[in-house]
Design an enzyme around this catalytic site. Sequence first.
Site, PDB file in Angstrom:
ATOM      1  N   LYS A 158      12.652  -1.203   4.221  1.00 54.80           N
ATOM      2  CA  LYS A 158      11.991  -0.704   2.867  1.00 54.80           C
ATOM      3  C   LYS A 158      12.242   0.854   2.643  1.00 54.80           C
ATOM      4  CE  LYS A 158       7.778   0.556   0.640  1.00 54.80           C
ATOM      5  NZ  LYS A 158       8.154   1.813   0.808  1.00 54.80           N
ATOM      6  N   LYS A 197      -4.755   4.370   5.728  1.00 52.34           N
ATOM      7  CA  LYS A 197      -4.592   6.060   5.517  1.00 52.34           C
ATOM      8  C   LYS A 197      -4.887   6.285   3.927  1.00 52.34           C
ATOM      9  CE  LYS A 197       0.045   6.736   4.395  1.00 52.34           C
ATOM     10  NZ  LYS A 197       1.583   7.432   4.942  1.00 52.34           N
ATOM     11  N   LYS A 232      10.915   6.239   8.929  1.00 53.21           N
ATOM     12  CA  LYS A 232      10.411   7.684   8.938  1.00 53.21           C
ATOM     13  C   LYS A 232      11.061   8.425   9.777  1.00 53.21           C
ATOM     14  CE  LYS A 232       6.941   6.269   6.485  1.00 53.21           C
ATOM     15  NZ  LYS A 232       6.117   6.478   5.176  1.00 53.21           N
ATOM     16  N   HIS A 243       6.556  -0.078  -6.102  1.00 55.64           N
ATOM     17  CA  HIS A 243       5.832   1.011  -5.175  1.00 55.64           C
ATOM     18  C   HIS A 243       4.964   1.798  -6.500  1.00 55.64           C
ATOM     19  CE1 HIS A 243       4.758   4.660  -2.877  1.00 55.64           C
ATOM     20  NE2 HIS A 243       5.184   3.714  -1.783  1.00 55.64           N
ATOM     21  N   ARG A 244       3.818   2.415  -5.864  1.00 59.70           N
ATOM     22  CA  ARG A 244       2.773   2.695  -6.957  1.00 59.70           C
ATOM     23  C   ARG A 244       2.491   4.547  -6.900  1.00 59.70           C
ATOM     24  NH1 ARG A 244      -3.268   1.197  -4.924  1.00 59.70           N
ATOM     25  NH2 ARG A 244      -2.872   1.576  -2.995  1.00 59.70           N
ATOM     26  N   HIS A 285       2.049  -2.665  -4.214  1.00 60.34           N
ATOM     27  CA  HIS A 285       1.185  -2.110  -3.325  1.00 60.34           C
ATOM     28  C   HIS A 285      -0.185  -2.255  -3.948  1.00 60.34           C
ATOM     29  CE1 HIS A 285       4.072   0.221  -0.422  1.00 60.34           C
ATOM     30  NE2 HIS A 285       4.824  -0.501  -1.320  1.00 60.34           N
ATOM     31  N   ASP A 300      11.697   4.644   1.522  1.00 53.90           N
ATOM     32  CA  ASP A 300      10.611   5.352   1.010  1.00 53.90           C
ATOM     33  C   ASP A 300      10.577   5.795  -0.362  1.00 53.90           C
ATOM     34  OD1 ASP A 300       8.068   6.296   1.645  1.00 53.90           O
ATOM     35  OD2 ASP A 300       8.406   7.001   3.699  1.00 53.90           O
ATOM     36  N   GLU A 301       9.123   5.979  -0.927  1.00 52.25           N
ATOM     37  CA  GLU A 301       9.311   6.198  -2.348  1.00 52.25           C
ATOM     38  C   GLU A 301      10.170   7.371  -2.876  1.00 52.25           C
ATOM     39  OE1 GLU A 301       6.618   6.328  -0.475  1.00 52.25           O
ATOM     40  OE2 GLU A 301       6.165   8.463  -0.399  1.00 52.25           O
TER      41      GLU A 301
HETATM   42  C1  CAP Z   1       3.454   3.990   4.157  1.00 57.35           C
HETATM   43  C2  CAP Z   1       4.203   4.385   2.893  1.00 57.35           C
HETATM   44  C3  CAP Z   1       3.614   4.182   1.453  1.00 57.35           C
HETATM   45  C4  CAP Z   1       2.269   4.239   1.428  1.00 57.35           C
HETATM   46  C5  CAP Z   1       1.606   4.336  -0.108  1.00 57.35           C
HETATM   47  C6  CAP Z   1       4.039   6.019   2.909  1.00 57.35           C
HETATM   48  O1  CAP Z   1       3.961   4.548   5.427  1.00 57.35           O
HETATM   49  O2  CAP Z   1       5.511   4.115   2.930  1.00 57.35           O
HETATM   50  O3  CAP Z   1       4.362   4.801   0.581  1.00 57.35           O
HETATM   51  O4  CAP Z   1       1.660   2.770   1.664  1.00 57.35           O
HETATM   52  O5  CAP Z   1       0.350   4.159  -0.160  1.00 57.35           O
HETATM   53  O6  CAP Z   1       5.155   6.624   2.836  1.00 57.35           O
HETATM   54  O7  CAP Z   1       3.001   6.258   3.278  1.00 57.35           O
HETATM   55  P1  CAP Z   1       3.147   4.339   6.718  1.00 57.35           P
HETATM   56  P2  CAP Z   1      -0.042   2.642  -0.957  1.00 57.35           P
HETATM   57  O8  CAP Z   1       3.356   2.730   7.050  1.00 57.35           O
HETATM   58  O9  CAP Z   1       3.782   5.193   7.542  1.00 57.35           O
HETATM   59  O10 CAP Z   1       1.803   4.816   6.312  1.00 57.35           O
HETATM   60  O11 CAP Z   1       0.649   1.567  -0.235  1.00 57.35           O
HETATM   61  O12 CAP Z   1      -1.542   2.755  -0.695  1.00 57.35           O
HETATM   62  O13 CAP Z   1       0.470   2.575  -2.438  1.00 57.35           O
HETATM   63 MG    MG Z   2       6.066   5.698   1.254  1.00 53.89          MG
END
Ligand code: CAP
Ligand code: MG
Length: 431
Positions: free
Chosen positions: A179, A311, A153, A271-272, A304, A181-182
């Site tokens: 990983k 959160k 991040k 990723h969803r 996921h 990010d999306e």
């Molecule tokens: C987690 C994450 C994922 C979320 C999505 C984010 O980061 O990479 O995209 O987990 O939700 O960007 O928030 P953090 P889900 O570890 O900083 O929270 O897994 O429920 O699909």
């Molecule tokens: Mg993410």
Amino acid sequence: MSKFEWYEEFVELTYKPKEDELIAVFKVIPKDITLTEAAGRVASESSIGTWTTLTTMTEDLRKLMAKVYEIRNNGIIKIAYPLDLFELNSVPQILSSIAGNVFGMRAIKALRLIDTRFPKEVIEQFKGPQFGVEGVKKKLKIYDRPITATVPKPKVGLNTERYAKVAYEILSGGVDLLKDDENLTSQKFNPFIKRLDAIMKVIDKVENETGERKGYLINITAETREMIKRAKAVADYENEFVMIDILTAGWAALQTLRDELEDLKLAIHAHRAFHAAFTRSPDHGMSMLMVAKLARLIGVDHIHIGVPVGKMEAKVKDVLTIQREITERTFIPKDNVLLNQEWYHIKPVLPVASGGLHPGLLPKVIEVMGKNIIVQVGGGVLGHPDGAYAGAKAVRQALEAAMKNIPLDEYAETHKELRRALEKWGYIRPK
Ligand code: CAP
Ligand code: MG
């Protein structure tokens, strides 16, 4: 019901569905009509009907009518669909039928597709995961604890050099998988090939230094042909994973990629992002269970599924149901709403727990979901007061403590990184 309508002909409450029919469970909330009429409308519009009787509707075509065979006062209805309605190997076509126009009908206030039972004839058309739970564990040689992953991040913005530096800290601190990010794909500050090249060098270095296996869930999401090009580059660099934002990329793209990735021997991290647009309302849309089933059918290796302490919005019961559905060979529901599902040759998928996790929450995640999961900790590593390396160590320490059944506070007395993480976040559940 007016004389030009024939919706109730789609309701047959004495009907016993056949083994080779596709079954769907919906929750329907009618608008100014009876539940039976509403149920009939759903079966009609999702099979062969429309708003009126038809002169083209000959007797021989009636065998294609879907049948509502169960209606409950709470709006739960079950519908049996003859298989000839479907192109058996096409998720887009199946969804255009059972999850298509029906959601927008004016006579229905809300409609939710909760579950589907795919008969053997459909399952046979799909490959399912190439590696699945056992295959991925074998790749990483991790058998006795959850696999860990970290998303650097901020989500996007770091240039490739900074991204690689952070990756080095994360992986050498003990996290197994880096990983993306999306929403990191190939932006100008961190283009795809440059990033792949840089991270694979980092992985080589860390593997040599630590003797541990490492992997990169690199986000190849793009237009379909571009995804294939990116996947080929990933295989050339001898990484073993790709990540796909399966819902924004689309089911057809995922089917194509699953085929391409067979030869390239690449595992898919699903990723969803976007799911909550249609899964979140309890009354309308399509369940995450459906998303996970379709992803298993097509063949992702990890997905996921939510985490009850993180959160993102998630209920323990829902997460555990999805976990069972994607990991068991024969799914038998604990209630009488969901449907049995036999998965035949389709391998189990690794569940990913993610979203707002940090070391203080990991014992609870393992208590609820067990150790056959991937735990993804992004902010909970990159936000560690002493940096990403310490953050990664704290994650491993929290897992060690959990696996040994030692309370984190106690383990933190002799593990500085964990102590510092607990000082910042304690056991809070972020919002
Ligand atoms: C987690 C994450 C994922 C979320 C999505 C984010 O980061 O990479 O995209 O987990 O939700 O960007 O928030 P953090 P889900 O570890 O900083 O929270 O897994 O429920 O699909
Ligand atoms: Mg993410």
